[in-house]
Write a protein that holds these residues in place. Structure first.
Motif, PDB file in Angstrom:
ATOM      1  N   ILE A 183       0.835  -1.202   0.000  1.00 22.53           N
ATOM      2  CA  ILE A 183       0.000   0.000   0.000  1.00 22.53           C
ATOM      3  C   ILE A 183       0.867   1.248   0.000  1.00 22.53           C
ATOM      4  O   ILE A 183       0.660   2.187  -0.790  1.00 22.53           O
ATOM      5  N   ASP A 184       1.858   1.300   0.869  1.00 24.46           N
ATOM      6  CA  ASP A 184       2.725   2.476   0.968  1.00 24.46           C
ATOM      7  C   ASP A 184       3.472   2.720  -0.343  1.00 24.46           C
ATOM      8  O   ASP A 184       3.485   3.840  -0.866  1.00 24.46           O
ATOM      9  N   SER A 186       2.774   1.692  -3.365  1.00 18.77           N
ATOM     10  CA  SER A 186       1.876   2.015  -4.468  1.00 18.77           C
ATOM     11  C   SER A 186       1.402   3.461  -4.395  1.00 18.77           C
ATOM     12  O   SER A 186       1.290   4.136  -5.421  1.00 18.77           O
ATOM     13  N   LEU A 187       1.096   3.939  -3.190  1.00 21.51           N
ATOM     14  CA  LEU A 187       0.658   5.330  -3.047  1.00 21.51           C
ATOM     15  C   LEU A 187       1.793   6.296  -3.396  1.00 21.51           C
ATOM     16  O   LEU A 187       1.589   7.294  -4.092  1.00 21.51           O
ATOM     17  N   ARG A 188       2.999   5.998  -2.931  1.00 17.11           N
ATOM     18  CA  ARG A 188       4.131   6.879  -3.210  1.00 17.11           C
ATOM     19  C   ARG A 188       4.547   6.817  -4.685  1.00 17.11           C
ATOM     20  O   ARG A 188       5.129   7.777  -5.207  1.00 17.11           O
ATOM     21  N   LEU A 189       4.251   5.699  -5.329  1.00 15.85           N
ATOM     22  CA  LEU A 189       4.598   5.569  -6.743  1.00 15.85           C
ATOM     23  C   LEU A 189       3.861   6.605  -7.582  1.00 15.85           C
ATOM     24  O   LEU A 189       4.420   7.182  -8.519  1.00 15.85           O
ATOM     25  N   SER A 190       2.604   6.856  -7.253  1.00 13.34           N
ATOM     26  CA  SER A 190       1.829   7.823  -8.041  1.00 13.34           C
ATOM     27  C   SER A 190       2.016   9.251  -7.536  1.00 13.34           C
ATOM     28  O   SER A 190       1.830  10.214  -8.278  1.00 13.34           O
ATOM     29  N   ASP A 191       2.360   9.392  -6.271  1.00 18.96           N
ATOM     30  CA  ASP A 191       2.563  10.720  -5.683  1.00 18.96           C
ATOM     31  C   ASP A 191       3.608  10.584  -4.583  1.00 18.96           C
ATOM     32  O   ASP A 191       3.322  10.071  -3.496  1.00 18.96           O
ATOM     33  N   ASP A 195       2.059  10.418   2.021  1.00 15.99           N
ATOM     34  CA  ASP A 195       2.594   9.715   3.196  1.00 15.99           C
ATOM     35  C   ASP A 195       1.482   9.199   4.108  1.00 15.99           C
ATOM     36  O   ASP A 195       1.695   8.963   5.298  1.00 15.99           O
ATOM     37  N   ARG A 196       0.270   9.016   3.557  1.00 16.61           N
ATOM     38  CA  ARG A 196      -0.852   8.601   4.412  1.00 16.61           C
ATOM     39  C   ARG A 196      -0.578   7.266   5.097  1.00 16.61           C
ATOM     40  O   ARG A 196      -0.965   7.058   6.253  1.00 16.61           O
TER      41      ARG A 196
END
Length: 664
Positions: A183-184, A186-191, A195-196
């Motif tokens: 999850i971490d 994948s989220l950082r990959l797009s943005d 850091d949620r």
């Protein structure tokens, strides 16, 4: 049908959490490592969507980067858990295609195709990797296993394929830490500033449990989080818990429901409809036909669905196709099945895609059969364009034609099968052709569609003839003739007798074949059908030649040649010239035979039929050798090698080159 590709599909960008599985799998894949198995097969099993394919592809890419498989890789999706999974025979055709064996190079019978496949693998001394993805039964894959130990086979399946002599790897869901990392990352990959996951570790821990630690569910959850960039992970957790309570079930379905519920109406509608497509992978054009939308609008909606991980883009050359996981397809189909209005919408979509496939298959078929003076077909400027479209849509076309089993779609599906005849013959997909023809015949019979049933019997007979089942072909043609008694269609009667004559020739019943072909000639002369009269003369010539009546065969072939030339059917004219050359050779008239083979070569070259040009040059070389002309024979052998090379017929090209070298 599946597509065998030498270019490995990509791996999800945030692939993670499989270090232990890779540590077990990679040493077994290594061709330099010893093994106590005659052929090294690795079978990865686990739940649907758990990441078996991603693991297999990651391992394959890493192995290729290590230089382990200089002979190349081949990937086939067996769609083992679809309604109509891919058979070993179907996969064999696409594997051969991936190895460069296609069209006229392809043997006609399944036994010969398997023999060629095994021989090519045995002769390829460089290690190859075959990835046989999503198999559900050992019988799907066991006939395709190489007979040598220097190649590797990697199979994925939801079931443990214990009947295979394979190293079995059971794949489990991700560990909580790895799921949270997915999850971490994948989220950082797009943005990079997202850091949620780091700020909400408790919510991430709940989310991975709600997703069942299941990679597909996790990716879909990430897709939702990316869309709601400024909302907390905890808010999504709350929605998933509500969906779980409503569904009364754990697992991935609540994730699908929330993801689907967050879609705007247009992408939600497109998702439902592409879940009803005949196959798990569709072109943008086919998706647009299902939804009744234009290409640009469809592409935008598909891209939106891809950001939610509900569809996956699959680059193919200069185009993109779109693949749905079968769990997503099953979810979409269940949404449609549960609502009467959506069921009606789905039936309309299926009618649209059948009409779309029939329209463009008709145009492509018209191009394959086009002659000067005929109206220009829609869309396709030449044979290459028509074949490229048919090749690209082949999986969907075959799946849609199989809808003939369902009464409400039978009429269009039967018409589609009839229009695929020339293509199947061109590409030599005879088993697939006969299978669809049987479905079409049964469907037309159930529907009381006599004309459709006649056409289906005719196509079935043609396919049976090509796979060396002449007696079954004869019976099928006789079914046509019996049904035609009630219809009174002279053109179809002539076609049925023509096919019967060819089947009788293949069966060695030459006198009966001659009588049948003479009957066809009378019918086509009476109708003034000059092109098909040429076919009748050509088929009569074949029967006469096989019966040993060589001079009569020469006369028949000459009539066929003249009629083809008159209507400017260059392709068939080349075949008639070739047949005439064979008969002249048998009659000892070598100079005339050489002239006939030379004309055959010219006609096929004009049409771009390189393989047939090669066979004409091959025969010309043999004729020159028989006449004692070594220089001319060597030139013809060299030209034959060049023509075969242009047709990707490497074996024939090598044999022709060898024959030329022997004359130096």
């Amino acid at each position: 049908m599946p597509v065998a590709t030498a270019a490995l599909p990509g791996v999800p960008a945030a692939f993670t959490g499989r270090d232990e599985d890779l540590a077990r799998l990679m040493p077994v894949l290594d061709p330099s490592a010893g093994s106590d198995l005659p052929v090294v097969i690795c079978a990865v099993s686990g739940l649907g969507g758990i990441g078996k394919t991603a693991l297999a592809l990651y391992a394959a890419h890493r192995a290729v980067a290590e230089g382990w498989f200089p002979g190349g890789t081949l990937f086939v999706d067996f769609r083992g858990y679809d309604k109509d999974p891919v058979t070993a025979d179907q996969a064999l055709l696409t594997l051969l295609d991936g190895m460069g064996v296609r069209s006229s190079d392809l043997p006609q019978t399944a036994n010969a195709q398997y023999a060629l496949y095994r021989r090519l693998l045995a002769e390829e001394r460089r290690s190859m990797l075959l990835i046989l993805d999503n198999a559900s039964d050992p019988e799907q894959v066991s006939p395709l296993v190489p007979g040598t130990d220097h190649h590797r086979v990697l199979i994925t399946s939801r079931d443990r394929l214990t009947d295979l002599d394979a190293r079995l790897f059971d794949l489990d869901v991700l560990k909580p830490e790895a799921a949270a990392e997915l999850i971490d990352r994948s989220l950082r990959l797009s943005d990079g500033s997202d850091d949620r996951a780091a700020r909400e570790p408790d919510a991430v821990a709940e989310l991975v449990i709600l997703c069942g630690l299941h990679p597909l569910a996790l990716r879909i959850a990430v897709g939702m989080l990316r869309k709601r960039r400024y909302r907390s992970i905890a808010s999504l957790v709350g929605e998933l818990r509500e969906a779980e309570d409503r569904a009364g079930a754990l697992g991935v379905r609540p994730v699908f429901e929330v993801a689907y519920g967050q879609l705007a109406p247009e992408p939600a509608r497109l998702l439902r409809l592409v879940c009803l497509a005949p196959t798990a992978e569709v072109s943008g054009e086919a998706a647009g036909a299902l939804a009744g939308l234009g290409l640009e609008q469809t592409a935008g909606l598909l891209e939106e669905l891809a950001t939610s991980h509900l569809v996956t883009p699959v680059p193919t050359g200069g185009d993109v196709r779109w693949r749905l996981h079968d769990l997503v397809r099953a979810f979409g189909a269940s949404v449609v099945a549960g609502d009467a209005d959506l069921r009606a919408e789905g039936e309309a979509a299926r009618e649209r895609i059948l009409e779309f496939y029939h329209r463009w298959t008709t145009a492509a078929d018209d191009r394959l059969n086009w002659l000067p003076g005929m109206p220009e077909p829609e869309r396709f400027a030449d044979v290459a364009e028509a074949l490229a479209w048919l090749d690209g849509e082949r999986t969907g076309l075959v799946g849609a034609a199989q809808w003939a089993r369902e009464g409400r779609h039978a009429s269009l599906a039967v018409k589609l099968t009839v229009r695929l005849t020339r293509y199947f013959d061109w590409r030599r997909y005879y088993d697939e052709w006969s299978g669809l023809a049987r479905i079409a015949q049964e469907a037309a019979h159930r529907a009381g569609d006599v004309v459709g049933e006649i056409d289906a019997w005719d196509r079935l007979a043609m396919a049976l003839r090509e796979v060396d089942k002449p007696e079954e072909a004869i019976a099928a043609h006789r079914h046509c003739l019996a049904l035609l008694q009630a219809v009174g269609d002279d053109r179809r009667v002539a076609n049925a007798w023509d096919g019967l004559g060819l089947a009788l020739t293949v069966a060695g019943r030459f006198e009966e074949a001659i009588d049948a072909n003479i009957r066809v000639l009378d019918l086509r002369r009476a109708a003034g059908d000059r092109r098909n009269e040429g076919n009748s003369w050509n088929h009569l010539g074949i029967a006469l030649h096989e019966a040993g009546r060589v001079e009569e065969a020469i006369d028949a072939y000459t009539h066929a040649r003249d009629l083809y030339e008159a209507v400017e059917d260059r392709n068939r004219a080349g075949m008639a010239w070739h047949n005439l050359g064979n008969a002249l050779m048998d009659a000892g008239r070598l100079p005339e035979a050489m002239d006939a083979y030379g004309n055959s070569r010219v006609r096929h070259r004009e049409f771009g039929a390189w393989y047939h040009e090669g066979t004409a040059l091959w025969a010309l070389a043999r004729a020159h050798e028989a006449a004692g002309h070594p220089v001319e024979a060597r030139t013809a052998w060299l030209d034959a090698a060049e023509a075969f090379a242009r047709a990707d017929a490497t074996e024939e090209a090598a044999e022709a080159q060898s024959a030329a070298d022997a004359l130096t």
